[in-house]
Design an enzyme around this catalytic site. Structure first.
Site, PDB file in Angstrom:
ATOM      1  N   HIS A   1      -4.644  -5.729 -12.189  1.00 54.58           N
ATOM      2  CA  HIS A   1      -4.661  -4.729 -11.105  1.00 54.58           C
ATOM      3  C   HIS A   1      -3.281  -4.205 -10.750  1.00 54.58           C
ATOM      4  O   HIS A   1      -3.159  -3.323  -9.898  1.00 54.58           O
ATOM      5  CB  HIS A   1      -5.341  -5.300  -9.862  1.00 54.58           C
TER       6      HIS A   1
ATOM      7  N   HIS B   1       0.842  -1.200   0.000  1.00 56.28           N
ATOM      8  CA  HIS B   1       0.000   0.000   0.000  1.00 56.28           C
ATOM      9  C   HIS B   1       0.877   1.250   0.000  1.00 56.28           C
ATOM     10  O   HIS B   1       1.955   1.252   0.577  1.00 56.28           O
ATOM     11  CB  HIS B   1      -0.935  -0.007   1.209  1.00 56.28           C
TER      12      HIS B   1
ATOM     13  N   LEU C   1       1.004   5.850  -0.849  1.00 59.33           N
ATOM     14  CA  LEU C   1       0.465   7.140  -1.265  1.00 59.33           C
ATOM     15  C   LEU C   1       1.546   7.751  -2.142  1.00 59.33           C
ATOM     16  O   LEU C   1       2.708   7.817  -1.733  1.00 59.33           O
ATOM     17  CB  LEU C   1       0.209   8.000  -0.028  1.00 59.33           C
ATOM     18  N   GLU C   2       1.172   8.159  -3.350  1.00 60.23           N
ATOM     19  CA  GLU C   2       2.196   8.582  -4.308  1.00 60.23           C
ATOM     20  C   GLU C   2       1.820   9.903  -4.964  1.00 60.23           C
ATOM     21  O   GLU C   2       0.665  10.102  -5.359  1.00 60.23           O
ATOM     22  CB  GLU C   2       2.348   7.488  -5.376  1.00 60.23           C
TER      23      GLU C   2
ATOM     24  N   GLY D   1       1.814   0.895 -10.496  1.00 61.12           N
ATOM     25  CA  GLY D   1       3.083   0.180 -10.595  1.00 61.12           C
ATOM     26  C   GLY D   1       3.577  -0.143  -9.201  1.00 61.12           C
ATOM     27  O   GLY D   1       2.822  -0.106  -8.227  1.00 61.12           O
TER      28      GLY D   1
END
Lengths: 156, 482
Positions: free
Chosen positions: B405, B205, B207-208, B380
């Site tokens: 996915h 998991h 956050l980007e 990615g």
């Protein structure tokens, strides 16, 4: 994690050892008794989460679980520990397990009582390793012969 | 004889294992893979597709998508659709992290705007969006509120001032599955969910902060309002301990149910129950509730992302046009209408490590996007590109409107930690201008780009087979991980 050779069974040099699973993590835990193997399975799970040697022993909890067979008992025991860890934000490194059976002619259950020792999470002190999301039944085994060993795969 | 000798290529990059492979198979298995990928695919994953094809009431095909790999029961990257009268529901077809999914928001900022503030952005996002167990949660629910979250999902979040009303329009299911029933969720699952709402989680998991690097389809990019060079933010997260517990609870239930219902299944991990049974209905309601939790979770995190950007740039998130592009679930089962044998029929579509990829004109898609098809978000791995695609009519025909996915793992976590160190990964990413911050050093090594398959290949296969078509590529500028 090495320990001194076990006096009862000199084959047991390790409390547990990890093996390769692509997305998750698996381990075997060992003991001279079923109780000891369960204790080491719990220790291994917390070793996935953090460095267990840095966990002080200033909080105790008592738990009990009841299950229809030994595999379910192991699963339920580890799941109970995982839930306690998440809800109370606590890490454990010492486990004392007692297992009783009232199975007669295949009926009845296994009962487990455990005393757990550890401390509340402080990520400034404790090493963050991996977050365990779930215990799985995948490939789970409980074997007792000259020694007891259990196999666990955790979902990470 | 290798299991692969039973597989034939039926068109470029589409392979089939016939229903004659196992006498219990009710339909063939289908794989969407380049030749190299099919050669490298584990036999166990092929076996799992064949096993899924044995389940009662399965329709058309058991499907392996371009990122397929061995999983628990169903493979990851697996799809199975089941007739609502004769079929089954299986928690193994959804997975542990119910509604693990991806949300993406756009901005009108450019790399030039954010570059001087990059360190501040990463540091503040890391603080403002909590990650793993024991992170100081930003909110504390009480036991009544968790029921609201489970029943109303992102609607609950918006009503509680996490985000904008218009966000809901751009979430799969509008961020709320109506079949959810929190009374079917155990106390254990609720207790695990209470302290974790509004947190990212760990492992894969993230956050980007990204920028739109390349546009492949200008017409669709316009419809999705994607501007080259602008900044996007992506969050990849799920239902945390709540969803995992729902899965665990119902795996136990289903293990008893399939025996009670005399279902002949090839693998105990495919434990299931007939769709009209109490066990299946209760699992579906609990799963929907966990899915709602995940949508609320992502809604809250996006709200904190907006607040963070407002604080750094001294502009409102409205002025920075920080609107939702889309939100996709990739571990879920849903009632959907599909064309089966020339008729529109309702089916329960299980997607495990698979993204919905509905083609144009479907009413489930926001009307702004209906001429293009649904946005498909394929993340990615840390430090690699992510992609925006659109769903297609081919996907509707062949894969129940589904595609891949992401990039599946190729190295175990242990192997990754032996091969890579956190310091190496960090300095490698920083040398490429990617800022990274993680809660734990082992996670950086475990999540090294080299531990994963090639997302470019996964996306290329989706595009070449037509089950989702490329729209845009985004590249990472900063990433935070649990």
């Amino acid at each position: 994690m090495k320990i001194e050779k076990n006096l009862i069974n000199p084959n047991i040099e390790k409390k547990f050892e990890f093996f390769e699973v692509t997305a998750d993590i698996g381990y075997w835990a060992y003991g001279n008794t079923l109780e000891e193997a369960f204790e080491n399975a719990a220790l291994a799970m917390f070793d996935v989460i953090t460095n267990v040697q840095k966990i002080a022993k200033n909080e105790t909890r008592e738990i009990s679980v009841e299950s229809e067979d030994k595999i379910s008992l192991l699963y339920d025991f580890l799941e109970e520990l995982l839930i306690l860890h998440e809800i109370d934000l606590i890490l454990f490194s010492e486990f004392e397990v007692k297992i009783l059976s009232d199975k007669i002619d295949g009926n009845g259950n296994y009962k487990l009582k455990a005393s757990l020792t550890g401390e509340y999470i402080d990520w400034d002190k404790h090493e963050r390793k991996s977050e365990v999301k779930a215990v799985t039944f995948h490939m789970m085994k409980v074997l007792c012969d000259t020694i007891c060993k259990v196999r666990v795969i955790l979902d990470l | 004889m290798s299991i692969k000798e039973n597989i034939t290529e039926i068109r470029e990059n589409v392979w089939e294992i016939p229903s004659s492979f196992k006498k219990e198979m009710k339909v063939p298995g289908r794989f969407y893979l380049e030749k190299e990928a099919i050669l490298n695919l584990e036999d166990d994953a092929i076996e799992q597709i064949a096993n899924v094809a044995c389940l009662p009431g399965i329709q058309k095909f058991a499907i392996g998508l371009p990122d397929i790999h061995f999983g628990y029961g169903f493979p990851i990257g697996g799809v199975g659709a089941f007739n609502v009268r004769t079929g089954v529901i299986s928690p193994g077809g959804v997975g542990f992290d119910i509604n693990c999914g991806v949300r993406m928001i756009r901005t009108n900022l450019t790399e030039k705007d954010i570059k001087p503030k990059m360190k501040e952005i990463v540091d503040k996002l890391f603080v403002n969006v909590p990650s793993g167990v024991g992170s100081k949660g930003k909110i504390r629910l009480d036991e009544n509120e968790i029921d609201e979250v489970l029943n109303f999902g992102a609607e609950w979040a918006v009503e509680n001032e996490y985000g904008w009303d218009e966000d809901l329009k751009f979430l799969e299911e509008n961020g709320r599955m109506l079949d959810a029933d929190s009374s079917k969720v155990s106390e254990k699952a609720k207790k695990r969910g209470i302290p974790q709402l509004g947190s990212l989680g760990s492992g894969n998991h993230f956050l980007e902060v990204q920028k739109i690097d390349e546009i492949f389809n200008e017409e669709v990019a316009k419809i999705f309002n994607l501007e080259p060079g602008t900044i996007t933010i992506m969050v990849h997260s799920g239902s945390r301990g709540c969803g995992h517990q729902v899965c665990s609870d119902y795996l136990r239930t289903m293990d008893k149910a399939y025996k009670r219902h005399n279902l002949n299944i090839p693998d105990r991990q495919l434990a299931c129950a007939p769709i009209d049974s109490i066990e299946a209905q209760e699992y579906y309601q609990a799963m929907a509730a966990a899915a709602n939790y995940a949508w609320a979770n992502r809604q809250m995190m996006i709200h904190w992302v907006r607040e963070t950007f407002e604080g750094i740039f001294n502009q409102s998130s409205e002025d920075m046009e920080m609107s939702v592009i889309y939100d996709v679930a990739h571990n879920i089962a849903k009632k959907e209408v599909h064309n089966i044998k020339g008729q529109n029929q309702e089916a329960i579509v299980h997607r495990k490590g698979a993204t919905r990829a509905f083609g144009s004109k479907r009413v489930e898609i926001p009307k702004e996007y209906r001429n293009a098809g649904q946005p498909v978000l394929i993340p990615g791995t840390m430090g690699t590109a992510s992609y925006i695609l659109h769903g297609t009519d081919i996907a509707m025909e062949e894969t129940f409107g589904s595609t891949a996915h992401g990039a599946g793992r190729k190295l175990s976590r242990t192997a990754a930690k032996k091969k890579f160190t956190a310091d190496e990964i960090k300095s490698d990413l920083e040398s490429k201008g990617i800022h990274v911050k993680a809660n734990s050093a082992p996670v950086l090594a475990e999540e090294a780009p080299g531990a994963y398959k090639d997302v470019d290949q996964v996306v290329r296969t989706s595009d070449s087979t037509g089950i989702a078509k490329l729209v845009a590529k985004v590249v990472p500028l900063a990433v935070t991980k649990g």
